[in-house]
Design a protein around this motif. Structure first.
Motif, short mmCIF file in Angstrom:
data_model
loop_
_atom_site.label_atom_id
_atom_site.label_comp_id
_atom_site.label_asym_id
_atom_site.label_seq_id
_atom_site.Cartn_x
_atom_site.Cartn_y
_atom_site.Cartn_z
N GLU A 31 0.83 -1.20 0.00
CA GLU A 31 0.00 0.00 0.00
C GLU A 31 0.87 1.26 0.00
OE1 GLU A 31 -3.05 -0.09 3.07
OE2 GLU A 31 -3.08 -2.27 2.97
N TYR A 32 2.19 1.08 -0.05
CA TYR A 32 3.13 2.19 -0.08
C TYR A 32 3.62 2.38 -1.51
CZ TYR A 32 3.50 2.46 4.99
OH TYR A 32 3.23 2.64 6.32
N ILE A 74 3.47 -1.36 8.12
CA ILE A 74 3.92 -0.20 8.87
C ILE A 74 2.69 0.66 9.13
CG2 ILE A 74 5.42 1.83 8.92
CD1 ILE A 74 7.28 0.36 6.96
N ASN A 75 2.43 0.94 10.40
CA ASN A 75 1.25 1.72 10.80
C ASN A 75 -0.03 1.15 10.21
OD1 ASN A 75 3.01 3.46 12.18
ND2 ASN A 75 3.30 4.70 10.35
N ASN A 76 -0.18 -0.16 10.28
CA ASN A 76 -1.37 -0.88 9.80
C ASN A 76 -1.59 -0.77 8.29
OD1 ASN A 76 -2.10 -1.92 12.35
ND2 ASN A 76 -3.01 0.05 12.88
N ARG A 77 -0.58 -0.39 7.54
CA ARG A 77 -0.63 -0.40 6.07
C ARG A 77 0.39 -1.41 5.58
NH1 ARG A 77 0.70 5.23 3.88
NH2 ARG A 77 0.43 4.14 1.90
N ALA A 78 -0.02 -2.22 4.62
CA ALA A 78 0.87 -3.27 4.11
C ALA A 78 2.04 -2.66 3.35
CB ALA A 78 0.10 -4.20 3.19
N GLU A 98 4.82 1.93 13.86
CA GLU A 98 4.58 0.56 14.31
C GLU A 98 4.85 -0.40 13.15
OE1 GLU A 98 1.02 -0.86 16.80
OE2 GLU A 98 0.59 -1.54 14.74
N PHE A 99 5.83 -1.27 13.33
CA PHE A 99 6.16 -2.31 12.36
C PHE A 99 5.56 -3.62 12.84
CE2 PHE A 99 9.06 0.77 10.95
CZ PHE A 99 9.66 0.38 9.78
N LYS A 100 4.77 -4.24 11.98
CA LYS A 100 4.24 -5.57 12.28
C LYS A 100 4.86 -6.54 11.28
CE LYS A 100 -0.08 -8.16 12.06
NZ LYS A 100 -1.52 -8.03 11.76
N LEU A 101 5.49 -7.59 11.80
CA LEU A 101 6.18 -8.58 10.96
C LEU A 101 5.57 -9.95 11.20
CD1 LEU A 101 9.89 -7.61 11.69
CD2 LEU A 101 8.43 -6.76 9.88
#
Length: 153
Positions: A31-32, A74-78, A98-101
């Motif tokens: 999404e980036y 990152i910040n709830n965006r893929a 916020e990084f989610k891995l």
């Protein structure tokens, strides 16, 4: 007896293949807006404020069984899927992110990390571990970075 041993070997073969293939993750669309590298090799000095290189620093033990692939948000965006020896370049504003891995090994490992990005942040390493994932701000790219490829390409 010989026949049953052959059947046993075949079953073990297929189970081991299944085990290695089950470590894969479904691809994740970004999404980036991903950026191309301006130079080859990548020169971090050319990065302006906010331009960040994020690479998968998976080590050999994760590359061997296909558990090195990470899905990153990152910040709830893929951000997308980053495999071993791959990187992305994106723009991130200074502040906390916020990084989610997620990576699959024997089970699915998910972790959340808060990363403080400032005007000097240029490189972030993400990598799977045996029991979780790691996100680190780095000062330089790894020595073997010539083997990495941009996900954008």
């Amino acid at each position: 007896m010989n026949n049953s041993f052959k059947v046993f070997k075949i079953i073990c073969y297929f189970l081991s293949i299944r085990m290695f293939l089950s470590c894969g993750l479904k691809p994740l669309k970004s999404e980036y807006i991903l950026q191309r590298s301006i130079s080859d090799p990548v020169l971090i000095g050319e990065f302006d404020s906010g331009k960040i290189l994020i690479y998968n620093g998976a080590e050999f033990n994760h590359k061997i069984d296909n558990s090195s692939t990470l899905n990153v948000w990152i910040n709830n965006r893929a951000l997308g899927q980053i495999k071993a020896n791959e990187y992305v370049i994106i723009y991130l504003l200074p502040g906390k992110h916020e990084f989610k891995l997620i990576h699959n090994d024997i089970k699915k490992f998910e972790s959340i990390h808060i990363v403080e990005v400032d005007n000097t942040t240029k490189i972030i390493s993400v990598k799977p571990t045996i029991i979780s994932n790691i996100v680190e701000i780095k000062d330089e790219i790894p020595d073997n970075f010539y083997m990495y490829k941009n996900v954008f390409n």
